[in-house]
Design a protein around this motif. Structure first.
Motif, mmCIF file in Angstrom:
data_model
loop_
_atom_site.group_PDB
_atom_site.id
_atom_site.type_symbol
_atom_site.label_atom_id
_atom_site.label_comp_id
_atom_site.label_asym_id
_atom_site.label_seq_id
_atom_site.Cartn_x
_atom_site.Cartn_y
_atom_site.Cartn_z
ATOM 1 N N MET A 20 0.829 -1.203 0.000
ATOM 2 C CA MET A 20 0.000 0.000 0.000
ATOM 3 C C MET A 20 0.863 1.253 0.000
ATOM 4 N N ASP A 21 2.003 1.194 0.729
ATOM 5 C CA ASP A 21 2.879 2.356 0.798
ATOM 6 C C ASP A 21 3.485 2.693 -0.549
ATOM 7 N N HIS A 22 3.562 1.692 -1.456
ATOM 8 C CA HIS A 22 4.186 1.916 -2.754
ATOM 9 C C HIS A 22 3.169 2.042 -3.879
ATOM 10 N N ARG A 23 1.894 2.170 -3.517
ATOM 11 C CA ARG A 23 0.888 2.371 -4.554
ATOM 12 C C ARG A 23 1.067 3.731 -5.213
ATOM 13 N N GLU A 24 0.628 3.839 -6.453
ATOM 14 C CA GLU A 24 0.619 5.138 -7.108
ATOM 15 C C GLU A 24 -0.353 6.055 -6.373
ATOM 16 N N PRO A 25 -0.008 7.313 -6.182
ATOM 17 C CA PRO A 25 -0.936 8.222 -5.510
ATOM 18 C C PRO A 25 -2.205 8.390 -6.338
ATOM 19 N N PRO A 26 -3.337 8.661 -5.694
ATOM 20 C CA PRO A 26 -4.577 8.837 -6.451
ATOM 21 C C PRO A 26 -4.461 10.016 -7.407
ATOM 22 N N ILE A 27 -5.123 9.895 -8.547
ATOM 23 C CA ILE A 27 -5.091 10.971 -9.539
ATOM 24 C C ILE A 27 -5.841 12.177 -8.990
ATOM 25 N N ASP A 28 -5.228 13.347 -9.100
ATOM 26 C CA ASP A 28 -5.829 14.576 -8.593
ATOM 27 C C ASP A 28 -6.527 15.291 -9.743
ATOM 28 N N PHE A 29 -7.848 15.403 -9.647
ATOM 29 C CA PHE A 29 -8.620 16.071 -10.680
ATOM 30 C C PHE A 29 -8.929 17.519 -10.310
ATOM 31 N N HIS A 70 -9.895 18.942 -15.363
ATOM 32 C CA HIS A 70 -9.439 17.628 -15.822
ATOM 33 C C HIS A 70 -10.534 16.572 -15.823
ATOM 34 N N ASP A 71 -11.746 16.983 -15.503
ATOM 35 C CA ASP A 71 -12.867 16.052 -15.546
ATOM 36 C C ASP A 71 -14.114 16.837 -15.927
#
Length: 384
Positions: A20-29, A70-71
């Motif tokens: 979990m610590d190495h997951r990609e950060p959530p996309i910021d819209f 972006h959305d």
């Protein structure tokens, strides 16, 4: 060796945590906000206004802000050639309620009154327009000619711009600017540029020593709305995209601009629109500016500015600053309140901007932008 169940569970938990610590950060819209003008590390004039003794010869620079979504959750914007309402100063601007703009210094109004630092200045903005960005989002632009002056004890200040979309997501940008000072330095934005010459030959070839011209908006690969084929009615139905042109006076010859609108009524000071000159001649507030489309522009009055004719008379605002190079940079802004009349099969519009200094030297920039499937620029953003 048999691993105890409790130890195995602990090892798996640690492994999961590491993953979990190495997951990609959530996309910021969240909206992306850029303060496009003034440029980074620019210096601006102080302005001639003092508390109790104001002046329309204020700091005189132009603030232009670019907002990219972006959305499909857009920023509420009522694109218009006039979004300004000084009576609502300090409150959200009804035409762009998610916009907040603050200075960390007091400002001196043209009437000598004081705007306290950190006041929301969104209602001082003049214009707003939008173009159609590839993907789910769009790009909004808004601009303001700063008529206000800066206090004499301020040597630098920070502008903060935040924009919130309909879902509450917020983007922010900041810029810190120095106040120009010293012997021989212009005291106001208007003093950075000479007044425009009554007549000026703007038809000459580009000169290597002429102004360095840049078209900052719209950007490639955005596309623009055409507006209706008959009777555009801004702000409800028109093309409504934003054009920003920048000119750097590298020969120090002076680009003539009456940028604070001297001679106009107080309510329209800080604007340069010269509507009676449409299809007739140059903008008398900036005779050296020539902007053309390669398609006709239908105005709300019914007048058609033919392809190749000068559109400068309908530009809205201008402002000047000292570039980090030491040259004067002048910026011009316009929201297209008419309709592009495209011939069958044409899918783009070419924008050409030419700026001629007061000695007749010219620089040119060109940009080709595509046409959006959205006809009415107002429909690119929600306005409620």
């Amino acid at each position: 060796m048999i691993v105890p169940k409790s130890l195995l569970i602990g090892m798996l938990a640690l492994s999961a945590t590491a993953c979990m610590d190495h997951r990609e950060p959530p996309i910021d819209f969240s909206p992306t906000v850029h303060i496009v003008s003034p440029v980074a590390n620019a210096r601006v004039a102080r302005g001639d206004g003092r508390p109790g003794a104001g002046s329309f010869n204020g700091s005189g620079f132009e603030i232009n802000v670019e907002v990219i979504t972006h959305d499909s959750v857009n920023v509420i914007t009522n694109e218009s050639l006039n979004i300004r309402n000084t009576a609502l100063l300090g409150n959200p601007n009804p035409n762009m309620p998610g916009l907040t703009v603050t200075f960390d210094t007091d400002l001196i109004k043209p009437d000598g009154g004081i705007i306290p630092k950190n006041t929301n200045l969104a209602n001082l903005f003049n214009i707003a327009g939008t173009d159609d960005t590839p993907g789910a989002g769009v790009t909004m632009w808004t601009g303001w000619h700063v008529l206000e002056s800066l206090p004499v004890d301020v040597s630098q200040f920070t502008i903060t711009v935040s924009v919130q979309d309909k879902a509450g997501k917020t983007g922010t940008d900041k810029i810190t600017l120095a106040v120009a000072s010293g012997a021989g330095v212009a005291t106001s934005g208007q003093a950075l540029t000479p007044l425009p010459l009554p007549t000026l030959n703007t038809t000459g070839a580009d000169n290597p020593a002429g102004p360095v011209v840049t078209i900052l908006a719209p950007r490639t690969p955005s596309s623009v709305a055409t507006g209706p084929t008959a009777a555009p009615t801004p702000p409800t139905n028109a093309s409504l995209f934003f054009v920003q042109v920048s000119a750097l006076d590298v020969s120090r010859a002076g680009i003539g601009v009456n940028e604070n609108g001297d001679g106009r009524d107080d309510a329209t000071r800080g604007t340069i629109v010269d509507p009676t000159q449409s299809s007739k001649g140059p903008n008398r507030y900036v005779t050296g500016l020539t902007v053309t489309f390669d398609v006709p522009l239908l105005q709300p009055t019914g007048n058609i500015i033919v392809a190749g004719d000068n559109l400068a008379p309908v530009f809205n605002i201008a402002g000047s600053e000292l570039d980090p190079t030491g040259y004067v940079r002048t910026t011009f802004g316009w929201v297209v309140g008419g309709s592009l009349l495209l011939p069958p099969g044409k899918t783009s519009v070419t924008i050409t901007a030419r700026v001629t200094d007061n000695t007749g030297k010219t620089g040119t920039a060109t940009r080709v932008v595509q046409i959006s499937p959205v006809v009415n620029g107002q429909r690119l953003t929600p306005n409620s």
